[in-house]
Design an enzyme around this catalytic site. Structure first.
Site, PDB file in Angstrom:
ATOM      1  N   GLU A  58       4.261  -4.007   1.653  1.00 22.42           N
ATOM      2  CA  GLU A  58       3.218  -4.466   0.716  1.00 22.42           C
ATOM      3  C   GLU A  58       1.969  -3.598   0.833  1.00 22.42           C
ATOM      4  O   GLU A  58       1.366  -3.220  -0.172  1.00 22.42           O
ATOM      5  CB  GLU A  58       2.853  -5.938   0.995  1.00 22.42           C
ATOM      6  CG  GLU A  58       3.992  -6.909   0.779  1.00 22.42           C
ATOM      7  CD  GLU A  58       4.836  -7.180   2.036  1.00 22.42           C
ATOM      8  OE1 GLU A  58       5.539  -8.204   2.039  1.00 22.42           O
ATOM      9  OE2 GLU A  58       4.781  -6.369   2.995  1.00 22.42           O
ATOM     10  N   CYS A  90      -0.265  -9.544   5.347  1.00 27.17           N
ATOM     11  CA  CYS A  90      -0.031  -8.877   4.053  1.00 27.17           C
ATOM     12  C   CYS A  90      -0.522  -9.748   2.898  1.00 27.17           C
ATOM     13  O   CYS A  90      -1.098  -9.246   1.937  1.00 27.17           O
ATOM     14  CB  CYS A  90       1.447  -8.543   3.870  1.00 27.17           C
ATOM     15  SG  CYS A  90       1.953  -7.144   4.895  1.00 27.17           S
TER      16      CYS A  90
END
Length: 198
Positions: A58, A90
């Site tokens: 991510e 994330c």
């Protein structure tokens, strides 16, 4: 030059929505970036990424898209299909990113929900992500079918779902809804108070 399409076995192994996915430590992320111009949308890029050298996929994608220098006067829509839902850190990065780019919408379709053993933070991360405007959902057969035809070197073979795909998808969607439920309940309460004029 490496193929922009994923090998079939990689996709089928990493995106299988098992309830217990032992040994699947990497996260794969398939993405589509579109620019929206009033009624039409124009595809700008698509492909897939995976974790690299300790950096979560991510974060790699956010770095990649930040380098594009997106036009603040235009609207962009990003769609992700990920093998795991984002971890707490994330989710925080993505939420902050979305706040910095109000002209960008993000939809995330996840094959499986990730929960770290020593921290119960992931559900909170998903709630924050949802609050920041990301649309999050569990992948269904339709999403797997789309991914197979868009991101996978399928050699003209039709996508065949595995046993338990639908049941696991429904089970995970219920789990996600329970995680996000407090947010939905708060919204319902706000709407009720508005209607009552309170």
């Amino acid at each position: 030059s490496r193929s922009i399409l994923m090998q079939r076995r990689l996709f089928l192994y990493n995106f299988r929505n098992l309830r217990k996915a032992k040994g699947r430590r990497e996260t794969y992320l398939c993405y589509v970036v579109k620019r929206r111009d009033s009624a039409t949308s124009c595809s700008l890029d698509f492909g897939y990424l995976r974790n690299q050298m300790g950096c979560h996929v991510e974060v790699l994608f956010l770095r990649y898209i930040a380098a594009w220098d997106l036009d603040p006067g235009r609207c962009y829509r990003i769609t992700w299909f990920t093998s795991w839902s984002p971890c707490y850190d994330c989710a925080q990065h993505i939420a902050n990113f979305l706040r910095s780019y109000p002209n960008l919408t993000l939809r995330i379709f996840m094959a499986r929900l990730y929960f770290c053993e020593d921290r119960k933070a992931e559900p909170e991360g998903l709630r924050r992500l949802h609050k920041a405007g990301a649309q999050i959902a569990i992948m269904t057969f339709k999403d797997y079918f789309y991914c197979w035809n868009t991101f996978v070197e399928n050699r003209e073979q039709a996508f065949k779902g595995w046993e338990g795909l639908h049941e696991n998808s429904v089970h995970l969607a219920r789990k996600l809804r329970r995680i996000l439920l407090p947010l939905y309940e708060v919204d319902d309460l706000r709407d009720a108070f508005k209607i009552l004029g309170l």
